[in-house]
Design a protein around this motif. Structure first.
Motif, PDB file in Angstrom:
ATOM      1  N   GLY A  18       0.789  -1.224   0.000  1.00 41.57           N
ATOM      2  CA  GLY A  18       0.000   0.000   0.000  1.00 41.57           C
ATOM      3  C   GLY A  18       0.822   1.274   0.000  1.00 41.57           C
ATOM      4  N   MET A  19       0.346   2.252   0.758  1.00 40.75           N
ATOM      5  CA  MET A  19       0.983   3.574   0.721  1.00 40.75           C
ATOM      6  C   MET A  19       2.367   3.568   1.350  1.00 40.75           C
ATOM      7  N   MET A  20       2.623   2.645   2.292  1.00 35.80           N
ATOM      8  CA  MET A  20       3.961   2.570   2.885  1.00 35.80           C
ATOM      9  C   MET A  20       4.957   1.940   1.911  1.00 35.80           C
ATOM     10  N   GLY A  37      10.049  -2.743   7.196  1.00 36.68           N
ATOM     11  CA  GLY A  37       9.576  -3.707   8.198  1.00 36.68           C
ATOM     12  C   GLY A  37       8.125  -4.061   7.955  1.00 36.68           C
ATOM     13  N   ASP A  38       7.808  -5.349   8.089  1.00 36.61           N
ATOM     14  CA  ASP A  38       6.413  -5.762   7.914  1.00 36.61           C
ATOM     15  C   ASP A  38       6.204  -7.090   8.639  1.00 36.61           C
ATOM     16  N   ILE A  39       4.990  -7.290   9.119  1.00 33.64           N
ATOM     17  CA  ILE A  39       4.664  -8.564   9.769  1.00 33.64           C
ATOM     18  C   ILE A  39       4.663  -9.677   8.720  1.00 33.64           C
ATOM     19  N   SER A  42       7.546 -11.537   3.578  1.00 35.45           N
ATOM     20  CA  SER A  42       7.691 -11.740   2.131  1.00 35.45           C
ATOM     21  C   SER A  42       7.332 -10.456   1.378  1.00 35.45           C
ATOM     22  N   ARG A  43       6.376  -9.704   1.908  1.00 40.23           N
ATOM     23  CA  ARG A  43       6.039  -8.408   1.286  1.00 40.23           C
ATOM     24  C   ARG A  43       7.207  -7.435   1.425  1.00 40.23           C
ATOM     25  N   ALA A  44       7.786  -7.401   2.619  1.00 34.95           N
ATOM     26  CA  ALA A  44       8.926  -6.489   2.852  1.00 34.95           C
ATOM     27  C   ALA A  44      10.086  -6.870   1.938  1.00 34.95           C
ATOM     28  N   VAL A  61       8.759  -7.625  11.303  1.00 36.85           N
ATOM     29  CA  VAL A  61       8.456  -6.927  12.559  1.00 36.85           C
ATOM     30  C   VAL A  61       6.963  -7.017  12.819  1.00 36.85           C
ATOM     31  N   ASP A  62       6.632  -7.198  14.083  1.00 39.52           N
ATOM     32  CA  ASP A  62       5.264  -7.008  14.532  1.00 39.52           C
ATOM     33  C   ASP A  62       5.330  -5.805  15.455  1.00 39.52           C
ATOM     34  N   VAL A  63       4.697  -4.707  15.067  1.00 41.35           N
ATOM     35  CA  VAL A  63       4.872  -3.463  15.829  1.00 41.35           C
ATOM     36  C   VAL A  63       4.297  -3.548  17.242  1.00 41.35           C
ATOM     37  N   GLY A  89       3.136   2.998   9.718  1.00 41.23           N
ATOM     38  CA  GLY A  89       1.838   2.957   9.021  1.00 41.23           C
ATOM     39  C   GLY A  89       1.318   1.560   8.773  1.00 41.23           C
ATOM     40  N   VAL A  90       1.285   0.737   9.828  1.00 39.18           N
ATOM     41  CA  VAL A  90       0.766  -0.618   9.609  1.00 39.18           C
ATOM     42  C   VAL A  90      -0.754  -0.562   9.434  1.00 39.18           C
ATOM     43  N   GLY A  91      -1.295  -1.566   8.788  1.00 34.97           N
ATOM     44  CA  GLY A  91      -2.735  -1.601   8.518  1.00 34.97           C
ATOM     45  C   GLY A  91      -3.437  -2.695   9.290  1.00 34.97           C
ATOM     46  N   SER A  92      -4.676  -2.418   9.662  1.00 28.88           N
ATOM     47  CA  SER A  92      -5.496  -3.445  10.314  1.00 28.88           C
ATOM     48  C   SER A  92      -6.924  -2.926  10.350  1.00 28.88           C
ATOM     49  N   ALA A 154     -13.375   1.334  16.906  1.00 25.56           N
ATOM     50  CA  ALA A 154     -12.006   0.992  17.322  1.00 25.56           C
ATOM     51  C   ALA A 154     -10.987   1.713  16.435  1.00 25.56           C
ATOM     52  N   TYR A 155     -11.206   1.674  15.129  1.00 29.85           N
ATOM     53  CA  TYR A 155     -10.275   2.315  14.192  1.00 29.85           C
ATOM     54  C   TYR A 155     -10.256   3.831  14.409  1.00 29.85           C
ATOM     55  N   CYS A 156     -11.449   4.442  14.532  1.00 23.59           N
ATOM     56  CA  CYS A 156     -11.512   5.898  14.730  1.00 23.59           C
ATOM     57  C   CYS A 156     -10.797   6.282  16.026  1.00 23.59           C
ATOM     58  N   ALA A 158      -8.445   4.620  17.618  1.00 17.87           N
ATOM     59  CA  ALA A 158      -6.995   4.386  17.486  1.00 17.87           C
ATOM     60  C   ALA A 158      -6.353   5.509  16.678  1.00 17.87           C
ATOM     61  N   LYS A 159      -7.011   5.905  15.585  1.00 18.80           N
ATOM     62  CA  LYS A 159      -6.423   6.940  14.724  1.00 18.80           C
ATOM     63  C   LYS A 159      -6.452   8.315  15.396  1.00 18.80           C
ATOM     64  N   ALA A 160      -7.485   8.592  16.206  1.00 17.97           N
ATOM     65  CA  ALA A 160      -7.505   9.836  16.988  1.00 17.97           C
ATOM     66  C   ALA A 160      -6.375   9.802  18.009  1.00 17.97           C
ATOM     67  N   ILE A 187      -9.647   8.374   1.725  1.00 21.44           N
ATOM     68  CA  ILE A 187      -9.609   7.047   1.098  1.00 21.44           C
ATOM     69  C   ILE A 187      -8.524   7.004   0.016  1.00 21.44           C
ATOM     70  N   ILE A 188      -7.695   5.983   0.090  1.00 22.02           N
ATOM     71  CA  ILE A 188      -6.554   5.835  -0.826  1.00 22.02           C
ATOM     72  C   ILE A 188      -6.706   4.493  -1.552  1.00 22.02           C
ATOM     73  N   ARG A 189      -6.491   4.514  -2.848  1.00 22.00           N
ATOM     74  CA  ARG A 189      -6.622   3.279  -3.635  1.00 22.00           C
ATOM     75  C   ARG A 189      -5.390   2.399  -3.409  1.00 22.00           C
ATOM     76  N   GLU A 191      -3.711  -1.641  -2.492  1.00 25.40           N
ATOM     77  CA  GLU A 191      -3.979  -3.045  -2.798  1.00 25.40           C
ATOM     78  C   GLU A 191      -5.049  -3.589  -1.853  1.00 25.40           C
ATOM     79  N   ASN A 192      -4.945  -3.189  -0.578  1.00 21.28           N
ATOM     80  CA  ASN A 192      -5.857  -3.656   0.460  1.00 21.28           C
ATOM     81  C   ASN A 192      -7.302  -3.260   0.181  1.00 21.28           C
ATOM     82  N   LEU A 193      -7.484  -2.077  -0.417  1.00 21.78           N
ATOM     83  CA  LEU A 193      -8.845  -1.601  -0.658  1.00 21.78           C
ATOM     84  C   LEU A 193      -9.336  -1.912  -2.077  1.00 21.78           C
TER      85      LEU A 193
HETATM   86  N1  NAD Z   1      -6.075   2.779   2.478  1.00 20.25           N
HETATM   87  C1  NAD Z   1      -6.735   3.827   2.929  1.00 20.25           C
HETATM   88  O1  NAD Z   1      -7.671   4.309   2.306  1.00 20.25           O
HETATM   89  C2  NAD Z   1      -6.331   4.477   4.236  1.00 20.25           C
HETATM   90  C3  NAD Z   1      -6.926   5.693   4.598  1.00 20.25           C
HETATM   91  C4  NAD Z   1      -6.533   6.319   5.777  1.00 20.25           C
HETATM   92  C5  NAD Z   1      -5.555   5.750   6.558  1.00 20.25           C
HETATM   93  N2  NAD Z   1      -4.987   4.565   6.196  1.00 20.25           N
HETATM   94  C6  NAD Z   1      -3.930   4.029   7.039  1.00 20.25           C
HETATM   95  O2  NAD Z   1      -2.739   4.030   6.287  1.00 20.25           O
HETATM   96  C7  NAD Z   1      -1.877   2.971   6.724  1.00 20.25           C
HETATM   97  C8  NAD Z   1      -1.473   2.126   5.521  1.00 20.25           C
HETATM   98  O3  NAD Z   1      -2.642   1.597   4.933  1.00 20.25           O
HETATM   99  P1  NAD Z   1      -2.551   0.734   3.579  1.00 20.25           P
HETATM  100  O4  NAD Z   1      -3.960   0.469   3.180  1.00 20.25           O
HETATM  101  O5  NAD Z   1      -1.640   1.383   2.646  1.00 20.25           O
HETATM  102  O6  NAD Z   1      -1.801  -0.554   4.069  1.00 20.25           O
HETATM  103  P2  NAD Z   1      -2.282  -2.013   4.538  1.00 20.25           P
HETATM  104  O7  NAD Z   1      -3.555  -1.948   5.337  1.00 20.25           O
HETATM  105  O8  NAD Z   1      -2.271  -2.886   3.373  1.00 20.25           O
HETATM  106  O9  NAD Z   1      -1.122  -2.413   5.565  1.00 20.25           O
HETATM  107  C9  NAD Z   1       0.240  -2.121   5.344  1.00 20.25           C
HETATM  108  C10 NAD Z   1       1.115  -3.239   5.865  1.00 20.25           C
HETATM  109  O10 NAD Z   1       1.007  -3.324   7.289  1.00 20.25           O
HETATM  110  C11 NAD Z   1       1.380  -4.652   7.625  1.00 20.25           C
HETATM  111  N3  NAD Z   1       1.010  -4.941   9.025  1.00 20.25           N
HETATM  112  C12 NAD Z   1      -0.212  -5.187   9.529  1.00 20.25           C
HETATM  113  N4  NAD Z   1      -0.141  -5.381  10.869  1.00 20.25           N
HETATM  114  C13 NAD Z   1       1.178  -5.263  11.200  1.00 20.25           C
HETATM  115  C14 NAD Z   1       1.906  -5.346  12.418  1.00 20.25           C
HETATM  116  N5  NAD Z   1       1.279  -5.614  13.585  1.00 20.25           N
HETATM  117  N6  NAD Z   1       3.239  -5.147  12.400  1.00 20.25           N
HETATM  118  C15 NAD Z   1       3.886  -4.893  11.240  1.00 20.25           C
HETATM  119  N7  NAD Z   1       3.252  -4.804  10.050  1.00 20.25           N
HETATM  120  C16 NAD Z   1       1.921  -4.978  10.029  1.00 20.25           C
HETATM  121  C17 NAD Z   1       0.639  -5.490   6.591  1.00 20.25           C
HETATM  122  O11 NAD Z   1       1.232  -6.778   6.448  1.00 20.25           O
HETATM  123  C18 NAD Z   1       0.762  -4.631   5.335  1.00 20.25           C
HETATM  124  O12 NAD Z   1       1.801  -5.093   4.480  1.00 20.25           O
HETATM  125  C19 NAD Z   1      -2.671   2.214   7.782  1.00 20.25           C
HETATM  126  O13 NAD Z   1      -2.313   2.673   9.055  1.00 20.25           O
HETATM  127  C20 NAD Z   1      -4.106   2.590   7.472  1.00 20.25           C
HETATM  128  O14 NAD Z   1      -4.936   2.488   8.619  1.00 20.25           O
HETATM  129  C21 NAD Z   1      -5.363   3.908   5.052  1.00 20.25           C
END
Ligand code: NAD
Length: 262
Positions: A18-20, A37-39, A42-44, A61-63, A89-92, A154-156, A158-160, A187-189, A191-193
């Motif tokens: 994604g964006m990272m 770093g990535d959990i 193979s992606r990293a 890495v697991d953050v 910028g990990v995603g979940s 939960a997401y809102c 965490a992000k706040a 919203i960002i285009r 792979e995840n979305l």
């Molecule tokens: N995509 C969007 O529209 C959007 C909008 C606003 C904010 N964000 C935020 O931007 C960030 C990046 O989003 P994205 O959609 O590009 O990426 P993503 O959700 O695909 O995740 C990026 C990477 O994080 C890794 N990851 C997940 N949990 C982890 C952990 N515990 N430790 C280490 N790595 C871990 C995943 O394996 C993945 O490769 C996230 O924090 C997301 O919440 C995304």
């Protein structure tokens, strides 16, 4: 041509996708050496291979794990001899109305995003303080860090929390010349979305209708902002929340949560 990050070493947590991932590629293009770093290691590794072994190193890495984060930051030193900047910028995802969201799902989202960012800032700043040459830390928040979204508590939250964590860190670390900012994307285009948009033009249209600039974001939009915040060009900017959303914070995003269901 010289790059704006020439000589700098960056750590990118969540850099496999994604964006990272896009940020890691842009940083390297602009002269940085990068630890990705990535959990999902193979992606990293795929991102590091795309950049090339001379400029990039992949690490699992697991953050949520302090030792893992400490190792990721140490790797910048052992491999490249210094450390200047990080993006966290990990995603979940973890959707569900408050009534439907189990405590364990809540905890998983808070742990990955907010506690993970705290652990990253703690160990990244420790290294930067030791190096005593300043630095820049960037935490990825979201438009949802300032705009409530139904079914996304939960997401809102965490992000706040990431926005406020970044401000407190900026206060505490300013005297060391370390800047801390958050980026709040709309919203960002990614792979995840991709599945959210795929075959459902009405979903993208609803987001576009809520966005003054009339498009969804691309990963390069966020990467370019992160590049500026990592560079010396932003040397007097700290403690700020940088919205990058085509103006969507001025309106209200649609609630089409079923589109986001895994
Ligand atoms: N995509 C969007 O529209 C959007 C909008 C606003 C904010 N964000 C935020 O931007 C960030 C990046 O989003 P994205 O959609 O590009 O990426 P993503 O959700 O695909 O995740 C990026 C990477 O994080 C890794 N990851 C997940 N949990 C982890 C952990 N515990 N430790 C280490 N790595 C871990 C995943 O394996 C993945 O490769 C996230 O924090 C997301 O919440 C995304």
């Amino acid at each position: 041509m010289p790059g704006v990050l020439d000589g700098k070493v960056a750590v990118i947590a969540g850099g496999g996708f994604g964006m990272m991932r896009r940020t890691a590629l842009l940083y390297a293009q602009e002269g940085a050496r990068v630890v990705v770093g990535d959990i999902d290691v193979s992606r990293a590794e795929a991102v590091a291979a795309e950049i090339g072994p001379a400029l990039a190193e992949a690490i699992h890495v697991d953050v949520r794990d302090e030792e893992g984060v400490r190792s990721m930051v140490d790797r910048a030193f052992t491999r490249f001899g210094r450390f200047d900047t990080a993006v966290n910028g990990v995603g979940s995802r973890g959707l569900g109305s408050i009534q439907d969201c189990s405590v364990s799902r809540w905890q998983r989202v808070i742990d990955s995003h907010l506690t993970g960012a705290f652990i990253c800032v703690k160990y990244e700043s420790a290294r930067l303080i030791k190096q005593a040459e300043g630095g820049s830390i960037i935490n990825i928040s979201s438009l949802n860090g300032v705009q409530a979204g139904e079914g996304n508590a939960a997401y809102c939250a965490a992000k706040a929390g990431i926005i406020m964590l970044s401000k407190v860190a900026a206060l505490e670390l300013g005297p060391h010349g370390i800047r801390v900012n958050s980026i709040a994307p709309g919203i960002i285009r990614t792979e995840n979305l991709a599945p959210v948009f795929s075959g459902r033009p009405e979903v993208e249209e609803a987001f576009i209708a809520s966005t003054p600039l009339g498009r969804v974001g691309e990963t390069i939009d966020v990467a370019q902002l992160a590049l500026f915040l990592a560079s010396d060009g932003s040397s007097w900017i700290t403690g700020q929340t940088h919205h990058i959303d085509g103006g969507a914070t001025l309106k209200k995003y649609p609630s089409n949560l079923e589109a986001f269901a895994p």
